[in-house]
Motif scaffolding. Sequence first.
Motif, PDB file in Angstrom:
ATOM      1  N   THR A 143      25.039  33.722  46.188  1.00  0.00           N
ATOM      2  CA  THR A 143      23.906  32.794  46.247  1.00  0.00           C
ATOM      3  C   THR A 143      23.952  31.903  47.480  1.00  0.00           C
ATOM      4  O   THR A 143      22.991  31.849  48.267  1.00  0.00           O
ATOM      5  CB  THR A 143      23.863  31.928  44.981  1.00  0.00           C
ATOM      6  OG1 THR A 143      23.844  32.768  43.832  1.00  0.00           O
ATOM      7  CG2 THR A 143      22.627  31.036  44.985  1.00  0.00           C
ATOM      8  N   ILE A 144      25.063  31.191  47.670  1.00  0.00           N
ATOM      9  CA  ILE A 144      25.140  30.230  48.780  1.00  0.00           C
ATOM     10  C   ILE A 144      26.311  30.527  49.709  1.00  0.00           C
ATOM     11  O   ILE A 144      26.773  29.638  50.427  1.00  0.00           O
ATOM     12  CB  ILE A 144      25.233  28.780  48.252  1.00  0.00           C
ATOM     13  CG1 ILE A 144      26.458  28.623  47.345  1.00  0.00           C
ATOM     14  CG2 ILE A 144      23.960  28.392  47.520  1.00  0.00           C
ATOM     15  CD1 ILE A 144      26.669  27.189  46.872  1.00  0.00           C
ATOM     16  N   GLY A 148      24.749  34.746  51.556  1.00  0.00           N
ATOM     17  CA  GLY A 148      24.094  34.600  50.273  1.00  0.00           C
ATOM     18  C   GLY A 148      22.580  34.590  50.378  1.00  0.00           C
ATOM     19  O   GLY A 148      21.999  34.358  51.451  1.00  0.00           O
ATOM     20  N   LEU A 149      21.926  34.831  49.251  1.00  0.00           N
ATOM     21  CA  LEU A 149      20.473  34.886  49.229  1.00  0.00           C
ATOM     22  C   LEU A 149      19.850  33.555  49.612  1.00  0.00           C
ATOM     23  O   LEU A 149      18.926  33.491  50.432  1.00  0.00           O
ATOM     24  CB  LEU A 149      19.997  35.317  47.833  1.00  0.00           C
ATOM     25  CG  LEU A 149      20.418  36.720  47.368  1.00  0.00           C
ATOM     26  CD1 LEU A 149      19.948  36.955  45.937  1.00  0.00           C
ATOM     27  CD2 LEU A 149      19.847  37.782  48.301  1.00  0.00           C
ATOM     28  N   LEU A 150      20.335  32.468  49.024  1.00  0.00           N
ATOM     29  CA  LEU A 150      19.779  31.154  49.342  1.00  0.00           C
ATOM     30  C   LEU A 150      20.093  30.754  50.785  1.00  0.00           C
ATOM     31  O   LEU A 150      19.258  30.139  51.462  1.00  0.00           O
ATOM     32  CB  LEU A 150      20.327  30.107  48.366  1.00  0.00           C
ATOM     33  CG  LEU A 150      19.803  28.677  48.537  1.00  0.00           C
ATOM     34  CD1 LEU A 150      18.290  28.650  48.385  1.00  0.00           C
ATOM     35  CD2 LEU A 150      20.473  27.741  47.537  1.00  0.00           C
ATOM     36  N   THR A 151      21.276  31.096  51.253  1.00  0.00           N
ATOM     37  CA  THR A 151      21.647  30.774  52.631  1.00  0.00           C
ATOM     38  C   THR A 151      20.726  31.474  53.621  1.00  0.00           C
ATOM     39  O   THR A 151      20.247  30.866  54.595  1.00  0.00           O
ATOM     40  CB  THR A 151      23.102  31.176  52.904  1.00  0.00           C
ATOM     41  OG1 THR A 151      23.961  30.525  51.952  1.00  0.00           O
ATOM     42  CG2 THR A 151      23.526  30.781  54.307  1.00  0.00           C
ATOM     43  N   LYS A 152      20.434  32.745  53.392  1.00  0.00           N
ATOM     44  CA  LYS A 152      19.535  33.483  54.281  1.00  0.00           C
ATOM     45  C   LYS A 152      18.109  32.957  54.190  1.00  0.00           C
ATOM     46  O   LYS A 152      17.394  32.884  55.203  1.00  0.00           O
ATOM     47  CB  LYS A 152      19.572  34.964  53.935  1.00  0.00           C
ATOM     48  CG  LYS A 152      20.870  35.654  54.339  1.00  0.00           C
ATOM     49  CD  LYS A 152      20.780  37.149  54.094  1.00  0.00           C
ATOM     50  CE  LYS A 152      22.017  37.872  54.602  1.00  0.00           C
ATOM     51  NZ  LYS A 152      21.929  39.340  54.396  1.00  0.00           N
ATOM     52  N   ALA A 153      17.686  32.584  52.973  1.00  0.00           N
ATOM     53  CA  ALA A 153      16.331  32.056  52.821  1.00  0.00           C
ATOM     54  C   ALA A 153      16.162  30.743  53.571  1.00  0.00           C
ATOM     55  O   ALA A 153      15.145  30.512  54.242  1.00  0.00           O
ATOM     56  CB  ALA A 153      16.014  31.872  51.335  1.00  0.00           C
ATOM     57  N   LEU A 154      17.157  29.867  53.488  1.00  0.00           N
ATOM     58  CA  LEU A 154      17.089  28.603  54.224  1.00  0.00           C
ATOM     59  C   LEU A 154      17.195  28.829  55.726  1.00  0.00           C
ATOM     60  O   LEU A 154      16.554  28.126  56.517  1.00  0.00           O
ATOM     61  CB  LEU A 154      18.206  27.667  53.747  1.00  0.00           C
ATOM     62  CG  LEU A 154      18.097  27.161  52.303  1.00  0.00           C
ATOM     63  CD1 LEU A 154      19.309  26.340  51.940  1.00  0.00           C
ATOM     64  CD2 LEU A 154      16.827  26.339  52.105  1.00  0.00           C
ATOM     65  N   SER A 155      18.007  29.804  56.125  1.00  0.00           N
ATOM     66  CA  SER A 155      18.118  30.103  57.554  1.00  0.00           C
ATOM     67  C   SER A 155      16.810  30.633  58.123  1.00  0.00           C
ATOM     68  O   SER A 155      16.491  30.394  59.290  1.00  0.00           O
ATOM     69  CB  SER A 155      19.254  31.111  57.779  1.00  0.00           C
ATOM     70  OG  SER A 155      19.376  31.450  59.141  1.00  0.00           O
ATOM     71  N   VAL A 161      22.649  26.211  56.775  1.00  0.00           N
ATOM     72  CA  VAL A 161      23.603  25.593  55.861  1.00  0.00           C
ATOM     73  C   VAL A 161      25.042  25.888  56.273  1.00  0.00           C
ATOM     74  O   VAL A 161      25.950  25.086  56.047  1.00  0.00           O
ATOM     75  CB  VAL A 161      23.336  26.070  54.418  1.00  0.00           C
ATOM     76  CG1 VAL A 161      24.300  25.428  53.428  1.00  0.00           C
ATOM     77  CG2 VAL A 161      21.896  25.773  54.021  1.00  0.00           C
TER      78      VAL A 161
END
Length: 306
Positions: A143-144, A148-155, A161
């Motif tokens: 996830t993070i 992770g999925l959230l890390t790539k989405a925020l990037s 992050v």
Amino acid sequence: MTDLTTVTARRRTTAGGPPRVAQQRRGLPHLGAVAALTPFALFLAVFLLWPMAAVVWHAITPNGVLGTSGLVRAVSGPYRSAFVNSFVLSGASAVIGGVIGLVLALVVRDLRRPAWIAPATDAFSSVASQLGGVPLAFAFIATIGTQGLLTKALSAVGIDVRSVFSLSSLAGITLVYLYFQIPMMYLVVAPAVGGLRRSWREASELLGAGPVRYWLTIAGPILAPSVLGGMVLLFINAFSAYATAYVLSSSTSLVPLQIRFVLQGNVITGEQDLGYALVTWTVVLMGVGLVVMQLLQRRAARWTAA
């Protein structure tokens, strides 16, 4: 007259007989209870007390000579940082998890609608408090983590992050530990929070006490033993956790990871007793924590029995 006195004495003797017999029977251990506890006692003796005694003996007899050099070396030099990191990790997760778990218990207690909130929270906490190790670490990495999925989405939206946060750091491991620390604290403190009587608050309001004074003088002292006992339990739980920290960062200097390092034989010949010393200090810490918890539980039980 003599017959009447004799009959009265016999009645007194008969009336006093059964209580004395009952008292004697109460003092004798129940054979069924002893028989039921015997297998458990043997299990503890063979798989807990005996190994613990052997570990302590090896720790205080380094190289076959009675002394404390091994114990001193286990908390000095490069191994001191392991204890410092473990204390920081355990303390941070215990305090943060304890506060959030207490707030969660207070919020769930005051919720009346929807009716499924409290049972769902109890069920989730019962599962999450026991979830750890490799599955939990993998879930956070996916996830993070770095990929992770959230890390790539925020990037993708310009938020990096990875430059300010890493799961392999003490802060990252603390965040992962909170996943099971918060539910565990909720389960520990929920009965104490549920035991707060509304009549106490109503009485304090009638006497002119506001919410702050009520929490400082009534609810706070009542909940304090349970809250402190829960935090001690969280500290012990985090200090002894191994698999999650190893998956997230096997290079982080923590006491459980150092024990694994020594027990795998990654030490110089003649220094195998160092592992026993590390385990002994951990056992001592666990024992102190259990004693403190027992004292706090006795303090909290006074209000439960009231």
